[in-house]
Structure formats: C-alpha cells, structure tokens
Design an enzyme around this catalytic site. Structure first.
Site, PDB file in Angstrom:
ATOM      1  N   ARG A   1      -9.052 -10.496 -13.049  1.00 39.65           N
ATOM      2  CA  ARG A   1      -7.858  -9.840 -13.584  1.00 39.65           C
ATOM      3  C   ARG A   1      -6.849 -10.922 -13.963  1.00 39.65           C
ATOM      4  O   ARG A   1      -7.044 -12.095 -13.667  1.00 39.65           O
ATOM      5  CB  ARG A   1      -7.264  -8.893 -12.545  1.00 39.65           C
ATOM      6  CG  ARG A   1      -6.570  -9.610 -11.410  1.00 39.65           C
ATOM      7  CD  ARG A   1      -6.192  -8.691 -10.280  1.00 39.65           C
ATOM      8  NE  ARG A   1      -4.969  -7.945 -10.556  1.00 39.65           N
ATOM      9  CZ  ARG A   1      -4.271  -7.272  -9.608  1.00 39.65           C
ATOM     10  NH1 ARG A   1      -4.711  -7.270  -8.358  1.00 39.65           N
ATOM     11  NH2 ARG A   1      -3.192  -6.613  -9.895  1.00 39.65           N
ATOM     12  N   ARG A   2      -5.799 -10.527 -14.633  1.00 43.58           N
ATOM     13  CA  ARG A   2      -4.653 -11.394 -14.909  1.00 43.58           C
ATOM     14  C   ARG A   2      -4.995 -12.649 -15.697  1.00 43.58           C
ATOM     15  O   ARG A   2      -4.473 -13.725 -15.417  1.00 43.58           O
ATOM     16  CB  ARG A   2      -3.967 -11.785 -13.591  1.00 43.58           C
ATOM     17  CG  ARG A   2      -3.408 -10.593 -12.863  1.00 43.58           C
ATOM     18  CD  ARG A   2      -2.732 -10.958 -11.566  1.00 43.58           C
ATOM     19  NE  ARG A   2      -1.750  -9.936 -11.197  1.00 43.58           N
ATOM     20  CZ  ARG A   2      -1.017  -9.969 -10.108  1.00 43.58           C
ATOM     21  NH1 ARG A   2      -1.128 -10.952  -9.269  1.00 43.58           N
ATOM     22  NH2 ARG A   2      -0.145  -9.017  -9.861  1.00 43.58           N
TER      23      ARG A   2
ATOM     24  N   TYR B   1       1.792   5.549  -2.436  1.00 45.17           N
ATOM     25  CA  TYR B   1       1.967   6.936  -1.999  1.00 45.17           C
ATOM     26  C   TYR B   1       3.363   7.434  -2.343  1.00 45.17           C
ATOM     27  O   TYR B   1       3.559   8.610  -2.637  1.00 45.17           O
ATOM     28  CB  TYR B   1       1.652   7.077  -0.510  1.00 45.17           C
ATOM     29  CG  TYR B   1       0.169   6.997  -0.294  1.00 45.17           C
ATOM     30  CD1 TYR B   1      -0.617   8.140  -0.391  1.00 45.17           C
ATOM     31  CD2 TYR B   1      -0.461   5.784  -0.087  1.00 45.17           C
ATOM     32  CE1 TYR B   1      -1.984   8.067  -0.267  1.00 45.17           C
ATOM     33  CE2 TYR B   1      -1.828   5.701   0.033  1.00 45.17           C
ATOM     34  CZ  TYR B   1      -2.588   6.840  -0.057  1.00 45.17           C
ATOM     35  OH  TYR B   1      -3.942   6.763   0.049  1.00 45.17           O
TER      36      TYR B   1
ATOM     37  N   HIS C   1      -8.964   0.331 -11.962  1.00 47.44           N
ATOM     38  CA  HIS C   1      -8.794   1.363 -10.942  1.00 47.44           C
ATOM     39  C   HIS C   1      -7.362   1.866 -10.895  1.00 47.44           C
ATOM     40  O   HIS C   1      -7.118   3.076 -10.898  1.00 47.44           O
ATOM     41  CB  HIS C   1      -9.191   0.800  -9.573  1.00 47.44           C
ATOM     42  CG  HIS C   1      -8.813   1.665  -8.420  1.00 47.44           C
ATOM     43  ND1 HIS C   1      -9.457   2.859  -8.150  1.00 47.44           N
ATOM     44  CD2 HIS C   1      -7.843   1.544  -7.489  1.00 47.44           C
ATOM     45  CE1 HIS C   1      -8.901   3.417  -7.090  1.00 47.44           C
ATOM     46  NE2 HIS C   1      -7.910   2.649  -6.672  1.00 47.44           N
ATOM     47  N   PHE C   2      -6.382   0.959 -10.875  1.00 42.38           N
ATOM     48  CA  PHE C   2      -5.038   1.511 -10.680  1.00 42.38           C
ATOM     49  C   PHE C   2      -4.449   2.096 -11.949  1.00 42.38           C
ATOM     50  O   PHE C   2      -3.580   2.953 -11.870  1.00 42.38           O
ATOM     51  CB  PHE C   2      -4.099   0.546  -9.944  1.00 42.38           C
ATOM     52  CG  PHE C   2      -3.608  -0.637 -10.701  1.00 42.38           C
ATOM     53  CD1 PHE C   2      -2.724  -0.509 -11.756  1.00 42.38           C
ATOM     54  CD2 PHE C   2      -3.999  -1.914 -10.327  1.00 42.38           C
ATOM     55  CE1 PHE C   2      -2.260  -1.617 -12.440  1.00 42.38           C
ATOM     56  CE2 PHE C   2      -3.538  -3.033 -11.007  1.00 42.38           C
ATOM     57  CZ  PHE C   2      -2.669  -2.874 -12.067  1.00 42.38           C
ATOM     58  N   HIS C   3      -4.933   1.667 -13.121  1.00 41.67           N
ATOM     59  CA  HIS C   3      -4.480   2.401 -14.313  1.00 41.67           C
ATOM     60  C   HIS C   3      -4.991   3.836 -14.244  1.00 41.67           C
ATOM     61  O   HIS C   3      -4.282   4.776 -14.543  1.00 41.67           O
ATOM     62  CB  HIS C   3      -4.916   1.707 -15.599  1.00 41.67           C
ATOM     63  CG  HIS C   3      -3.987   0.594 -16.002  1.00 41.67           C
ATOM     64  ND1 HIS C   3      -4.038  -0.651 -15.446  1.00 41.67           N
ATOM     65  CD2 HIS C   3      -2.936   0.562 -16.873  1.00 41.67           C
ATOM     66  CE1 HIS C   3      -3.074  -1.416 -15.965  1.00 41.67           C
ATOM     67  NE2 HIS C   3      -2.392  -0.704 -16.822  1.00 41.67           N
TER      68      HIS C   3
ATOM     69  N   HIS D   1       0.791  -1.226   0.000  1.00 35.13           N
ATOM     70  CA  HIS D   1       0.000   0.000   0.000  1.00 35.13           C
ATOM     71  C   HIS D   1       0.823   1.276   0.000  1.00 35.13           C
ATOM     72  O   HIS D   1       0.650   2.123  -0.864  1.00 35.13           O
ATOM     73  CB  HIS D   1      -1.071   0.056   1.081  1.00 35.13           C
ATOM     74  CG  HIS D   1      -1.968   1.218   0.791  1.00 35.13           C
ATOM     75  ND1 HIS D   1      -2.799   1.228  -0.302  1.00 35.13           N
ATOM     76  CD2 HIS D   1      -2.050   2.444   1.334  1.00 35.13           C
ATOM     77  CE1 HIS D   1      -3.376   2.401  -0.389  1.00 35.13           C
ATOM     78  NE2 HIS D   1      -2.950   3.163   0.580  1.00 35.13           N
TER      79      HIS D   1
END
Ligand code: HEM
Ligand SMILES: [Cu+2]
Lengths: 541, 175
Positions: A431-432, A221, A368-370, A217
C-alpha cells in the site's frame, strides 16, 4: 417544537462533512490515475503524497466527525423531543473543529504535512498540522459532552423510562469517542506537540505507535455506529416494518462500544515493540467485537423480511423482491449489507494472527477499508442525508430517482474499485506507493488491476458529484412545495416494558471500559518507562 | 427482558463461529509457533554502525556453529542492506531487521516474511521459503517521498545448491 437552531446545527455540520468528502473524492481519482503510471505528466511523488495525506485526513477525520456531530445533534433533539442543551457551546465546538480543519489543511495542501493520516513519527510534519488535528478533536469533545449531558438530564426527568434507542446509541458513541480519542490525544499532547515545537529533541516511537493503535481500531466503530443507528431506528419505518428487538439492539451497541476499545493491537500484529501475549489477548477481543455485527445483520434482515412479507412477498426468498427497492433508505441498507458481508470476509483474514502476515500493509488493506468504510458506512451517510435533508430544509427531495441512481452507482463503482485492489494485495503490491518502479516481472501482473481501479474510481467520483447535486438542489431550488415531515423512529415488535438498568445506562459501561483498558493497555504502555528504549530524532520526508 | 428464540439460536451460532476462530488462532500461535515478530528487543538506531551485531561487515546471511542461519538486515531510506542476498529454500531462517532512520515495513510477496521495522527495536522473525526463485523485498510502510524506490532482492536457491557465505565467528543473537 421550534427547532430552527437544531436544524441549522445539523445542516452546518453535514455541509462541512460533505464538502470535505467531495474534494477528497477528486483527490482519490487523481491518486488511482497517478499510481497507474498511464500519464507521465502526472508523475510526482511530492504531489501524490500531499494528496493522499489530505484525502485520508478529509475522509477519515473530517467527513466522519462532522457528519456524526450533525446527525447526533439532530437525533438527540428529535428522539428526546427537547432542544439542544447549551446551543452556544455547540456552535463553539463547531467553529473550533472547523478552525482545526482549516489549520491542518494549509500545511497539507502546501506539501508541508505529507505524513499521511496516520502521521507516524519519527517523520515530522509542520507543527501547524498537529495543532489543527488536535483542535478538531477538542471540538468534537464538546459534542460528546453535550450528548452526555442531554442523556443524563433526560434520565433524571424521566426516571425509570427507557432512553429512546437512537439517543442511547448516540450517547454510547459519544462515550466511545471520548475513550477512543484519548489515545491519540495523549500521543499528541505528550509526545508529538512538544517534539514538533522543538521543546524535545527526540520521540519515543514505540510508545507513539502504541498510543495510536489505541485509537486506530475503535475509531472505525465511531464511524460505523451512525450507520447502525440508521439500521435499527430509521430503516424499519421506511421499510414499513418493525424493529425486531429493542433490548438486543442496546446490547449490540454496548458490546460494540465496550469491546472495540481494548483490541487496538491487531494493528500492531507485525510490530516488534509489543509481546505476543498482548497481541493474542487483543485478537480474542477482535473476534468478540464481531458478535454484535453478526447480531445486527440478523436484526436488519429480520426487519426487512417482515417488511417484505407485509408487502405480500411469499416463499423463502420471495420477500426480497417485494421490498421497497425505490426507497433510498431501504436500497442503501441492502447495498450496505452486501458490502458488509464481503468486507467481513476480508476482516476475518486481517484479524487472523497468522493470515495477517500475508496481507499486512499490502494493497489488500486499502481495498478492505474502502469497501467497508467508504462502502458500508458512507452509503448510509448518503441515505441518512437523503432522509434528513427534506426534514431539515422543509423542501421535498429534488429527485428520488437520481438519488437511487446515485446509491446504485456508488455500490457498482465500489465493486469495480475494491475487487482489483484486494487482488493487488494478494499479488504482493504494497500500500501507499505512488508508482511501480520495482524492476521485477511480478509487477507486470499488476497492470490490468490498476486500470480497473481507475474505472471504479471514476464511477464513484460521478456518483459522489450526483450526491452533492441532489442535496444541493433539494436545499436551494426554488419550490412552492413545502415538506412537513419529521424524523420517525422505529416501533418495536415487542414494546419494551421492563428494561434492566444496565441496558439504559452509560456509567456502568464507562467503568467496565476503564477496567478493560487498564488490563489491555496498562502494561504495554508502562513498559516504555521501564525498557531501555532509544528515542528517535525528527526526520523529514 | 425479551429474547426471541430464533434470535437466541442465531446468537449461539455466532458465538460458536467466533469460538472456533479463536481456538484455531490460539492453537496456531501456541503450538505451531506462528511467527509475528514480538521480541521487544531494543537497540539504538542512531549508532547501529557502532553496534557489534549490525556493523557493516556483519550484515547479510551468516551460519553459526550449529548450522543455524541468521540474516541480519538494515533498512534505511531507500533500500534494504545488503541489497542482494541469497538463502536456501526449505530451511529455517532467522531474520533480524533494524532501521537506521524512520519507520519501515518489509514484505517478501507470496511469503509470510513480513514485519514492521520500528526505529529503536530489532524485529526478529523466523520463516522458511518453500519455493526457490528471485523474490523482491519491498518496503510496505510509507517512509518518505522515495518510498516507491525502497526495495532489494533475495534469491532463494535449492537447498543443496546453496553455498554459505564465508564463515564468520559471530554466532547466535549476541549484541
Ligand atoms: C472516488 C472514490 C475514491 C478513490 C478513487 C479513492 C482512492 C484512494 C487511493 C488510491 C488511496 C491511496 C491508497 C494507498 O496509497 O495505498 C486512498 C487512500 C485513502 N482513502 Fe480513498 N478513495 C476514494 C474514496 C474514499 C472514501 C469515500 C473514503 C472514506 C470515507 C476514503 C478513505 C481513504 C483513506 C482513509 C485513505 C488513506 C489511506 C492511507 O493513508 O493509507 N477514500 N484512496
Ligand atoms: Cu521504507
């Protein structure tokens, strides 16, 4: 100040970052094409998973780490107005990290490390892959050390003065990365490397996952903080405005760093090896860490509004139109914020203990993370590059218009790519996966979304090429014109006069982090020494 | 230290929003027993066939003396075993998942039957399926080059039409 070495350091790091980036973008587009099943000739899970593993490693570890180091060196030297401490050491870190990347790349490209960027045991890659990844981390620690030394030296030489905000945030990020990478470093040194070398036969999978979650996580950041540094310290001048509040900016960076660390278990919500109480504890922290992001949104919008009004914008929303949309920094911040708002909604779903079950490990997650990483974060890497390249090379930007087109197309491409990706997740696609072979009617509804993703990826790939073209041309075109700008940091609306020491120091926060980490990870890690766990032997893939 | 009144107001709003979310999640978790698998129960994945609970004859759907239904499933490259099971709709089901090899994940789309299956651990999860139908059971964690092919089937049948598989003596969660 003659800062030729500093500029070389910054350019070398950032070129490594962006070369990794462009190679990985080609792989990304190949992946959406292969996944769609449109071209039979492309179908190969062997090539696909080698590609996704490489794409993930290049984007998540190489682009980010090298960009952050290069930007950090230049920020340190310009904001403190001193040369980099121990330049040989800095170059040593650079070459060590680069060696790590090359070592890891060889097995990745040969298909000997198709373990994805998360390399979860007990699937095992060639040991050279782990050695390379470890060297990359060790190289980045050199950067952390140099940032912290420069911070402390400056404070000693300027007692009682506030450390410039940009440097304060950069040093906090170095502290964050030392703590963040400790999790994966422990996993690597004590579990994975001995096992990959064959010194131990089995591996404690539960402990490995727990240590990786420690890193997983806060690492995001670490990637995001440079974007926030640009929001707070570069944007205001570019927009023709002021930083709203220096103190609250520091507070935001502190909360971000301190609370992003003890919350990694939201990646383990669905895991059986950790108990519910720990997961809930981490989920509370997950919401706390959203507070500084909300505050950042406020400050950035305030800076923009002030700029718009100073430029003559009137009315509740009139100031938006009068912003300097043709400034790459201003434009990128607006687009970045838009993606942050949508990504933030998605993040709330992920963070919610119960809703998470619906989307855990579905296509929603890469969607989401793209959006929030390749979108919100990376678009700021672009505009920082557009801002720094003329300063670093003493040449004017090759074409501001092309740069604007590039930012817009990245945003548009991302919207086309990530929207259907989220929908696929809600429709149940995991995913994947490299192809859809489930013999089930449900999968028919997936097709149109996969086709849309090909288009979105194509637009992004074009945009990525344009980015490389613009910075390459800026640096290497023959031109008579000399650019003589320097980095200009934001001025504050209310200049800081008396700064409490806790807003100007990293040592207290280091201690706070140590306590929080002990509380949230102590027992969950120690339990593996007391539980009757059964380790796993190594598996191929 | 200087804080603008507007900024202060915004900070209060933000804290209130976060507090709201935390309260909702906590009450879900503590009072509505949301079912993330967190049982921290270890098992030797290498000798599952020798374990009583996950021996081949014991896999699948079982009803104990109290009428409680437990579904025992084994994940292994590249399927979930048994490959096809049938369960009643609108009934509480306790799933117990184990892996015989690497890390897997399992999700039944459109439902909250989702968990990671970590070698060395039993993942237990309670849920019920509101709508009858044929659902695929999909692996959602990369487990090797055949990961795409890792799936099985579950039929959810109307509660009153469902017939229990032949009764077995094994009940509860004994090992
Ligand atoms: C040209 C644009 C891009 C396209 C078309 C693309 C496409 C993809 C695809 C199809 C996957 C596989 C996802 C899965 O298997 O579920 C993937 C994985 C990934 N992408 Fe991208 N991508 C692009 C750009 C980026 C950028 C700019 C970043 C970050 C800076 C990024 C970071 C990642 C990471 C970290 C993974 C690994 C995920 C995993 O292992 O599950 N991508 N990408
Ligand atoms: Cu699997």
């Amino acid at each position: 100040m003659n800062d030729i070495t500093e500029r070389r350091l910054a350019l070398s790091h950032m070129w490594v970052a962006f070369i990794a980036f462009i190679l990985a973008c080609f792989m990304g587009e190949y992946q959406v094409l292969e996944r769609s099943g449109l071209f039979e000739a492309l179908d190969s899970s062997t090539v696909y998973f080698a590609s996704v593993s490489t794409h993930g490693v290049l984007m998540a570890y190489v682009l980010t780490t090298f960009f952050i180091m290069g930007f950090g060196y230049y920020t340190a030297s310009t904001s403190l107005n001193v040369p980099i401490w121990n330049k040989q050491l800095a170059w040593g870190g650079f070459w060590l990290a680069l060696l790590g990347v090359v070592l890891a790349a060889v097995p990745l490209l040969m298909g000997l490390a198709s373990v994805l960027y998360t390399f979860y045991p007990p699937i095992q890659a060639h040991y050279i892959f782990y050695v390379g990844a470890t060297l990359l981390i060790v190289g980045s620690w050199v950067w952390c050390g140099i940032m912290i030394v420069m911070f402390l030296q400056w404070k000693q030489a300027n007692p009682g003065k506030p450390v410039p905000l940009a440097m304060f945030a950069t040093t906090m990020n170095a502290l964050l990365w030392l703590w963040t990478s400790a999790g994966v470093a422990l996993e690597s040194l004590f579990l994975i490397l001995p096992w990959a070398f064959g010194w131990t036969d089995t591996i404690d999978v539960g402990m490995a996952r727990t240590l990786f979650a420690w890193t997983l996580h806060p690492i995001v950041y670490f990637w995001l903080i440079p974007a926030y540094i640009a929001f707070y310290t570069l944007l205001p001048k570019q927009a023709g405005s002021y930083l709203f509040s220096d103190e609250l900016a520091r507070a935001a960076f502190i909360v971000l760093v301190v609370f992003s660390l003890p919350i990694g278990f939201h990646h383990l919500y669905m895991d059986p090896e950790q108990a519910k109480g720990w997961k809930l504890l981490h989920s509370v922290g997950t919401f706390i860490v959203s507070v500084p992001t909300f505050m950042t949104g406020f400050t950035v919008i305030a800076s923009l509004e002030v700029a718009g009004r100073l430029r003559g914008g009137k009315g509740l929303f009139g100031w938006i139109g009068s912003l300097q949309w043709t400034n790459t920094m201003v434009l990128s911040v607006i687009l970045s914020l838009l993606m942050l708002i949508f990504g933030g909604f998605g993040g709330i779903v992920n963070a919610s203990y119960a809703m998470n079950a619906m989307i855990h490990n579905t296509a929603w997650v890469p969607g989401h993370f793209h959006l929030i990483f390749a979108g919100t974060t990376v678009i700021m890497y672009f505009s920082v590059a557009y801002y720094l390249w003329p300063i670093l090379t003493n040449k004017p930007i090759f074409s501001n218009n092309l740069a604007l087109v590039q930012l817009w197309t990245w945003f548009i491409g991302m919207s086309i790519l990530s929207t259907p990706w989220h929908v696929l997740g809600l429709l149940g696609q995991p995913r994947r996966i490299s192809s859809v072979v489930y013999n089930n009617l449900m999968t028919l509804s997936w097709k149109p979304y996969e086709l849309m993703m090909i288009l979105g990826g194509l637009v992004m790939l074009g945009s990525a090429c344009l980015f490389i073209y613009v910075i390459f041309k800026t640096q290497f075109s023959a031109t008579e014109e000399v650019f003589e700008g320097e980095v200009e940091y934001a001025e504050t609306y209310h200049p800081v006069t008396d700064l409490p020491e806790y807003l100007n120091d990293i040592k207290i926060w280091n201690k706070v982090i140590a306590v929080l980490m002990f509380i949230s990870f102590g027992i969950p890690i120690l339990q593996f020494f007391f539980l009757d766990t059964y380790d796993s032997s190594a598996w191929g893939y | 230290m200087h804080i603008d009144p507007l900024e202060k107001k915004w900070a209060q709003i933000v804290l209130a929003i976060c507090a709201f979310f935390v309260v909702v999640i906590m009450s879900d978790a503590l009072f509505h027993s949301v079912n993330a698998p967190s049982n921290v129960e270890t098992i030797n994945s290498a000798t599952l066939h020798l374990s009583k609970e996950f021996a081949e004859d014991n896999l699948g759907v079982q009803v104990d003396e109290n009428g409680d239904i437990t579904v025992r499933m084994v994940a292994g490259r590249y399927s979930f075993f048994p490959k096809r099971i049938s369960v009643p709709a609108e009934t509480k089901l306790t799933f117990r998942w184990v892996s015989i090899d690497v890390l897997h994940g399992v999700h039944i789309p459109m439902t909250n039957m989702s968990t990671m299956i970590v070698p060395g651990f039993v993942a237990e999860i309670e849920t019920s399926f509101p709508k009858p139908g044929d659902y695929p059971v999909l692996c959602n964690e990369y487990c090797g080059l055949g990961h795409d092919h890792m799936w099985s089937k579950i039929d959810v049948v109307e509660k009153d039409q469902w017939k229990a598989p032949q009764a077995t003596s094994m009940g509860g969660d004994e090992k």
